[in-house]
Design a protein around this motif. Structure first.
Motif, PDB file in Angstrom:
ATOM      1  N   MET A  52      -5.574  15.091  -4.314  1.00  0.00           N
ATOM      2  CA  MET A  52      -5.027  14.009  -3.518  1.00  0.00           C
ATOM      3  C   MET A  52      -5.480  12.677  -4.135  1.00  0.00           C
ATOM      4  O   MET A  52      -6.674  12.390  -4.185  1.00  0.00           O
ATOM      5  N   PRO A  53      -4.585  11.871  -4.643  1.00  0.00           N
ATOM      6  CA  PRO A  53      -4.985  10.614  -5.286  1.00  0.00           C
ATOM      7  C   PRO A  53      -5.532   9.625  -4.262  1.00  0.00           C
ATOM      8  O   PRO A  53      -5.104   9.590  -3.099  1.00  0.00           O
ATOM      9  N   ASP A  54      -6.491   8.815  -4.701  1.00  0.00           N
ATOM     10  CA  ASP A  54      -7.041   7.784  -3.825  1.00  0.00           C
ATOM     11  C   ASP A  54      -6.658   6.382  -4.301  1.00  0.00           C
ATOM     12  O   ASP A  54      -7.273   5.393  -3.915  1.00  0.00           O
ATOM     13  N   TYR A  55      -5.640   6.323  -5.142  1.00  0.00           N
ATOM     14  CA  TYR A  55      -5.096   5.030  -5.564  1.00  0.00           C
ATOM     15  C   TYR A  55      -4.482   4.365  -4.336  1.00  0.00           C
ATOM     16  O   TYR A  55      -3.641   4.956  -3.655  1.00  0.00           O
ATOM     17  N   PRO A  56      -4.871   3.132  -4.007  1.00  0.00           N
ATOM     18  CA  PRO A  56      -4.482   2.570  -2.713  1.00  0.00           C
ATOM     19  C   PRO A  56      -3.088   1.954  -2.639  1.00  0.00           C
ATOM     20  O   PRO A  56      -2.561   1.758  -1.542  1.00  0.00           O
ATOM     21  N   TYR A  57      -2.493   1.649  -3.791  1.00  0.00           N
ATOM     22  CA  TYR A  57      -1.236   0.898  -3.771  1.00  0.00           C
ATOM     23  C   TYR A  57      -0.023   1.812  -3.947  1.00  0.00           C
ATOM     24  O   TYR A  57      -0.150   2.995  -4.232  1.00  0.00           O
ATOM     25  N   LYS A  70       0.833  -1.210   0.000  1.00  0.00           N
ATOM     26  CA  LYS A  70       0.000   0.000   0.000  1.00  0.00           C
ATOM     27  C   LYS A  70       0.869   1.261   0.000  1.00  0.00           C
ATOM     28  O   LYS A  70       2.028   1.250   0.427  1.00  0.00           O
ATOM     29  N   SER A  71       0.268   2.340  -0.467  1.00  0.00           N
ATOM     30  CA  SER A  71       0.952   3.628  -0.439  1.00  0.00           C
ATOM     31  C   SER A  71       1.086   4.105   1.006  1.00  0.00           C
ATOM     32  O   SER A  71       0.143   4.032   1.790  1.00  0.00           O
ATOM     33  N   ASN A  72       2.267   4.591   1.344  1.00  0.00           N
ATOM     34  CA  ASN A  72       2.508   5.118   2.694  1.00  0.00           C
ATOM     35  C   ASN A  72       2.765   6.621   2.673  1.00  0.00           C
ATOM     36  O   ASN A  72       3.324   7.185   3.617  1.00  0.00           O
ATOM     37  N   LEU A  73       2.342   7.278   1.600  1.00  0.00           N
ATOM     38  CA  LEU A  73       2.544   8.721   1.497  1.00  0.00           C
ATOM     39  C   LEU A  73       1.614   9.470   2.441  1.00  0.00           C
ATOM     40  O   LEU A  73       0.443   9.127   2.575  1.00  0.00           O
ATOM     41  N   ASP A  74       2.140  10.479   3.094  1.00  0.00           N
ATOM     42  CA  ASP A  74       1.370  11.323   4.005  1.00  0.00           C
ATOM     43  C   ASP A  74       1.106  12.661   3.310  1.00  0.00           C
ATOM     44  O   ASP A  74       1.996  13.503   3.206  1.00  0.00           O
ATOM     45  N   PHE A  75      -0.122  12.854   2.836  1.00  0.00           N
ATOM     46  CA  PHE A  75      -0.398  14.037   2.033  1.00  0.00           C
ATOM     47  C   PHE A  75      -0.580  15.302   2.860  1.00  0.00           C
ATOM     48  O   PHE A  75      -0.796  16.369   2.293  1.00  0.00           O
ATOM     49  N   THR A  76      -0.471  15.195   4.157  1.00  0.00           N
ATOM     50  CA  THR A  76      -0.404  16.415   4.960  1.00  0.00           C
ATOM     51  C   THR A  76       0.966  17.087   4.775  1.00  0.00           C
ATOM     52  O   THR A  76       1.142  18.251   5.130  1.00  0.00           O
ATOM     53  N   LYS A  77       1.904  16.338   4.198  1.00  0.00           N
ATOM     54  CA  LYS A  77       3.242  16.875   3.955  1.00  0.00           C
ATOM     55  C   LYS A  77       3.374  17.461   2.547  1.00  0.00           C
ATOM     56  O   LYS A  77       4.460  17.886   2.145  1.00  0.00           O
ATOM     57  N   MET A  78       2.273  17.451   1.794  1.00  0.00           N
ATOM     58  CA  MET A  78       2.319  17.963   0.422  1.00  0.00           C
ATOM     59  C   MET A  78       2.069  19.475   0.417  1.00  0.00           C
ATOM     60  O   MET A  78       1.130  19.954   1.054  1.00  0.00           O
ATOM     61  N   GLU A  79       2.902  20.179  -0.307  1.00  0.00           N
ATOM     62  CA  GLU A  79       2.738  21.616  -0.478  1.00  0.00           C
ATOM     63  C   GLU A  79       2.685  21.947  -1.961  1.00  0.00           C
ATOM     64  O   GLU A  79       3.173  21.184  -2.800  1.00  0.00           O
ATOM     65  N   ASP A 130      -2.731  -7.145 -14.195  1.00  0.00           N
ATOM     66  CA  ASP A 130      -2.632  -7.838 -12.904  1.00  0.00           C
ATOM     67  C   ASP A 130      -1.386  -7.340 -12.175  1.00  0.00           C
ATOM     68  O   ASP A 130      -0.267  -7.805 -12.434  1.00  0.00           O
ATOM     69  N   LEU A 131      -1.584  -6.408 -11.254  1.00  0.00           N
ATOM     70  CA  LEU A 131      -0.452  -5.822 -10.531  1.00  0.00           C
ATOM     71  C   LEU A 131       0.280  -6.837  -9.670  1.00  0.00           C
ATOM     72  O   LEU A 131       1.470  -6.658  -9.377  1.00  0.00           O
ATOM     73  N   ALA A 132      -0.417  -7.891  -9.270  1.00  0.00           N
ATOM     74  CA  ALA A 132       0.235  -8.918  -8.445  1.00  0.00           C
ATOM     75  C   ALA A 132       1.396  -9.561  -9.190  1.00  0.00           C
ATOM     76  O   ALA A 132       2.361 -10.036  -8.563  1.00  0.00           O
ATOM     77  N   LYS A 133       1.325  -9.566 -10.545  1.00  0.00           N
ATOM     78  CA  LYS A 133       2.385 -10.155 -11.348  1.00  0.00           C
ATOM     79  C   LYS A 133       3.377  -9.101 -11.847  1.00  0.00           C
ATOM     80  O   LYS A 133       4.311  -9.438 -12.586  1.00  0.00           O
ATOM     81  N   LEU A 134       3.174  -7.845 -11.435  1.00  0.00           N
ATOM     82  CA  LEU A 134       4.044  -6.749 -11.875  1.00  0.00           C
ATOM     83  C   LEU A 134       4.651  -6.002 -10.691  1.00  0.00           C
ATOM     84  O   LEU A 134       4.995  -4.828 -10.804  1.00  0.00           O
ATOM     85  N   GLN A 135       4.770  -6.670  -9.568  1.00  0.00           N
ATOM     86  CA  GLN A 135       5.250  -6.007  -8.358  1.00  0.00           C
ATOM     87  C   GLN A 135       6.736  -5.651  -8.426  1.00  0.00           C
ATOM     88  O   GLN A 135       7.210  -4.856  -7.601  1.00  0.00           O
TER      89      GLN A 135
END
Length: 393
Positions: free
Chosen positions: A356-361, A164-173, A339-344
């Motif tokens: 703010m993107p809502d893409y989860p990965y 999953k994405s671990n980006l913290d968008f409170t840090k985005m300027e 299939d992202l599982a095969k493209l990791q």
């Protein structure tokens, strides 16, 4: 004076009388027997009718008994012990009142019972609402909303197996329309723009002065109807202009391959055209496959598995050549069409125009605008932010 034969008539009159009497008696007896017989038949008929009526009534009672629902709950012995709910009144001298239990009934226990029931109903309602909220894909945290090519929306289950994405968008300027990811007051992201022949003539000195760190240049593509591979008309001048200004460079190729052989052909085409500039390619070589809006394309009939195999062939081809492979796509494409599982093993370049993107990965690069304003580009600019310093690797 007697007439002749008179004596004989007198002697025969008495037997005739008795005969009449006998006949009358016989008729009377016969009449009585007939009447009795009729009465017996009538009583028998009434008796039969009465029996039949009793049977019909019994059948109706049994049917009604079968249709009656069984009692929901039977009383138990402890259910009858209800006197404890009524407190015993005390007299002024402290002794218990000698009045009957019914006289000790007060309103407080009844009010307490009503309050308990109301509280129980409130709790049950809250539990029901919580359950409904958990079942709602918009709020359960297990689904993400995807817009399909036909414009319809669909809630898709988020895979628990993909990072999953671990980006913290409170840090985005954002400054002058350009996004920056900050940490402790320091910019730890990289500003980019992707360019092609559609961008026109680019002033790379102005790009660098505006704060751009890198460019993603379109190297070429395959025709979505003809299948012919061509080099982007502005590739040479774009890559040489970026090199001249010291910008970091990555490239992308627009694929319409419908087989792994065609994907290998595309990868070889990219590697051959990058060879003169190998030392300057610090950023990834991206595989860009997407549907054509409002038109049919070669890849429309491919399955998800086919598209994944084709992407893998291209990405492995550029990886073997020594470049960093990357997958480009919007949210719908990345989640549903491959299939992202095969493209990791490959980095992701996400295209999603949003604050703010809502893409989860997890993703390494984000194209957040195709209508940006940027010095050095006339008209709309494609703006990007990268969270990995590829040139520092």
């Amino acid at each position: 004076m007697k007439l002749p034969g008179e004596e004989e008539s007198g002697r025969g009159g008495l037997p005739v009388f008795y005969m009449v009497i006998a006949v009358a008696a016989f008729m009377l007896v016969l009449l009585l027997m007939i009447m009795k017989s009729n009465n017996d038949k009538k009583r028998g008929s009434d008796y039969i009718k009465e029996i039949q009526q009793q049977r019909e009534e019994t059948a109706m009672l049994e049917a009604e008994a079968e249709e009656m629902p069984e009692p929901e709950q039977k009383l138990r012995a402890e259910d009858l012990d209800f006197w404890d709910m009524y407190p015993v009144e005390e007299e002024e001298n402290g002794e218990e009142s000698s009045s009957s239990p019914s006289s000790a009934i007060t309103e407080k226990p009844i009010q307490s019972t009503f309050a308990e029931r109301a509280e129980k109903e409130r709790q049950e309602q809250e539990q029901k609402e919580q359950q409904e909220a958990q079942n709602d894909p918009a709020t359960d945290g297990k689904h993400t909303l995807v817009t399909n090519p036909d414009g319809t929306d669909e809630w898709v289950l988020i895979s628990p197996y993909l990072p999953k994405s671990n980006l913290d968008f409170t840090k985005m300027e954002e400054k002058a329309g350009l996004k920056r990811y900050m940490e402790n007051g320091k910019k730890i992201s990289y500003i980019g723009a992707d360019i092609s022949k559609q961008t026109g003539n680019v002033n790379f000195a102005s790009l660098k002065a505006a704060g751009v760190d890198y460019v993603m240049i379109r190297l070429g593509g395959r025709g979505y109807s003809t299948g012919q591979i061509t080099l982007d008309e502005n590739f040479k001048q774009n890559i040489e202009g970026a090199i001249a200004e010291g910008l970091d460079i990555g490239v992308y190729f627009y694929s319409q391959a419908i087989s792994q052989d065609e994907a290998n052909e595309e990868a070889n085409f990219v590697v051959q055209n990058l060879e003169p500039y190998r030392a300057h390619i610090k950023y990834p070589v991206a595989f860009d496959m997407e549907f054509v809006a409002n038109d049919e394309s070669r890849i429309d009939g491919l399955s998800r598995e086919d598209r994944t195999k084709i992407a893998t062939s291209f990405l492995e081809g550029v990886k073997v050549a020594g470049y960093v492979p990357m997958v480009y796509g919007d949210k719908e494409w990345l989640i549903k069409e491959i299939d992202l599982a095969k493209l990791q093993d490959y980095d992701v370049w996400l295209a999603q125009e949003a604050d703010m993107p809502d893409y989860p990965y997890r993703y390494a690069m984000w194209q957040y605008s195709t209508t940006g304003v940027l010095n050095g580009i006339k008209g709309d600019a494609n703006l990007n932010i990268c969270f990995i310093g590829y040139s520092q690797r």
